[in-house]
Design an enzyme around this catalytic site. Structure first.
Site, PDB file in Angstrom:
ATOM      1  N   LYS A  53       0.845  -1.212   0.000  1.00 12.86           N
ATOM      2  CA  LYS A  53       0.000   0.000   0.000  1.00 12.86           C
ATOM      3  C   LYS A  53       0.869   1.247   0.000  1.00 12.86           C
ATOM      4  CE  LYS A  53      -3.850  -2.371   2.293  1.00 12.86           C
ATOM      5  NZ  LYS A  53      -4.611  -2.643   3.537  1.00 12.86           N
ATOM      6  N   GLN A  97      -4.380  -1.545   9.902  1.00  9.57           N
ATOM      7  CA  GLN A  97      -4.359  -2.868   9.271  1.00  9.57           C
ATOM      8  C   GLN A  97      -4.916  -3.931  10.232  1.00  9.57           C
ATOM      9  OE1 GLN A  97      -3.637  -3.327   6.076  1.00  9.57           O
ATOM     10  NE2 GLN A  97      -3.818  -5.538   6.083  1.00  9.57           N
ATOM     11  N   ASP A 120     -10.868   3.007   4.637  1.00 10.13           N
ATOM     12  CA  ASP A 120     -11.197   1.583   4.555  1.00 10.13           C
ATOM     13  C   ASP A 120     -12.714   1.363   4.574  1.00 10.13           C
ATOM     14  OD1 ASP A 120      -9.254  -0.382   4.231  1.00 10.13           O
ATOM     15  OD2 ASP A 120      -8.547  -0.220   6.310  1.00 10.13           O
TER      16      ASP A 120
END
Ligand code: GUN
Length: 293
Positions: A53, A97, A120
């Site tokens: 990412k 994450q 997200d």
């Protein structure tokens, strides 16, 4: 033989589009979008994903910040980090994450993220908006799958879509997006999971199968209908001493068998995975645009 849904090529195209948008911003004297990623602990797969990412940000001209925290960090310490990121005006969006270490409550952590920076789309507010078909941040993996269907102009309206797996990150949002009004969308959706009985009977009726289970080669040819669209979200590491890394990435779909029956199919690797990253970048651009106006 089926047509490959090439996530790698499609994600590269999206990244090129974003690169052009960044160049326009910076040539107009504006700062580029800025994404931060929080990684707790040293899980190998998570390290790989987050690294990918961050590298993708650099490639397209986004600013990126990686915040690596020890897995012994307390929940309060993590919440303090999130508070700082929420208040940092140089930052358009950030992700934490998953999975988190067991002593940290994921729900509490995700709830602490400012929904405007939640690229997200995991915050309950954003998830709720998605379910209502409102403008929001859509979780990157299901968003990437919808984008792949869109760019390949696959019409799923009125078709039977079967999703395997009800995770908050993939299966559940996927089932909502496929059934929402829109194009792609308007599918008739069955969401299956570990308690589902007679799964093969259900998948055999599907015009589109999205498998997000995490069991290598689970979906075999006898479980799918001729001409179905097959989307493989599985990315399990399987030990392989022949390979320099010591493992290979294997999908949920028995590709060799199923690709002979499907009309369209995503490969692993090179299917859904790269699309997830492209859509996270797209969400970050969206956060930048929204927060600037
Ligand atoms: N873990 C697996 N997939 C994801 C994702 O899309 N976002 C975050 N934050 N964690 C993940």
């Amino acid at each position: 033989m089926s047509t490959l849904l090439d996530g790698k090529a499609t994600s590269n195209q999206i990244k090129e589009e974003l690169t052009e948008q960044v160049a326009e911003l910076t040539s107009a004297g504006k700062r580029p979008p800025h994404l931060a990623a929080v990684l707790v602990g040293n899980d190998g797969a998570s390290l790989t994903y987050v690294g990918s990412k961050v590298r993708s940000c650099q490639k397209i001209g986004f600013e990126s910040t990686l915040i690596q925290l020890d897995d012994t960090i307390t929940q309060d310490e993590l919440l303090a980090t999130i508070d700082k990121l929420n208040k940092d005006n140089s930052l358009d969006g950030f992700i934490v994450q998953l999975p988190l270490p067991k002593h940290i409550n994921e729900e509490v952590v995700l709830d602490a993220i400012n929904p405007k920076k939640d690229v997200d789309g995991f915050h309950p507010t954003n998830f709720g908006k998605m379910a209502l078909g409102m403008e929001t941040f859509i979780p990157a993996t299901p968003f990437g799958i919808m984008e792949l269907l869109k760019r390949y102009a696959l019409d799923i309206s009125g078709k039977h879509a079967v999703v395997i797996g009800r995770s908050h990150i993939v299966g559940r949002p996927m089932s909502i997006l496929l059934s929402n009004k829109g194009n792609p969308g308007n599918a008739t959706v069955t969401l299956t999971h570990s308690r589902t009985q007679n799964l093969a009977e259900i998948t055999k009726e599907a015009d589109i199968v999205v498998s997000a289970l995490g069991v290598p080669n689970f979906l075999t040819a006898d479980m799918v209908k001729e001409g179905a669209i097959i989307i493989d979200v599985g990315i399990t590491r399987v030990a392989d001493e022949q390979h320099p890394k010591g493992y290979v990435i294997v999908g949920d779909v028995h590709f060799e068998e199923v690709s002979k029956k499907a009309s369209y199919i995503t490969p692993v690797p090179g299917g859904v995975g790269p699309m997830t990253i492209a859509m996270l970048l797209q969400n970050t651009m969206l956060a930048y645009t929204r927060n600037a106006s």
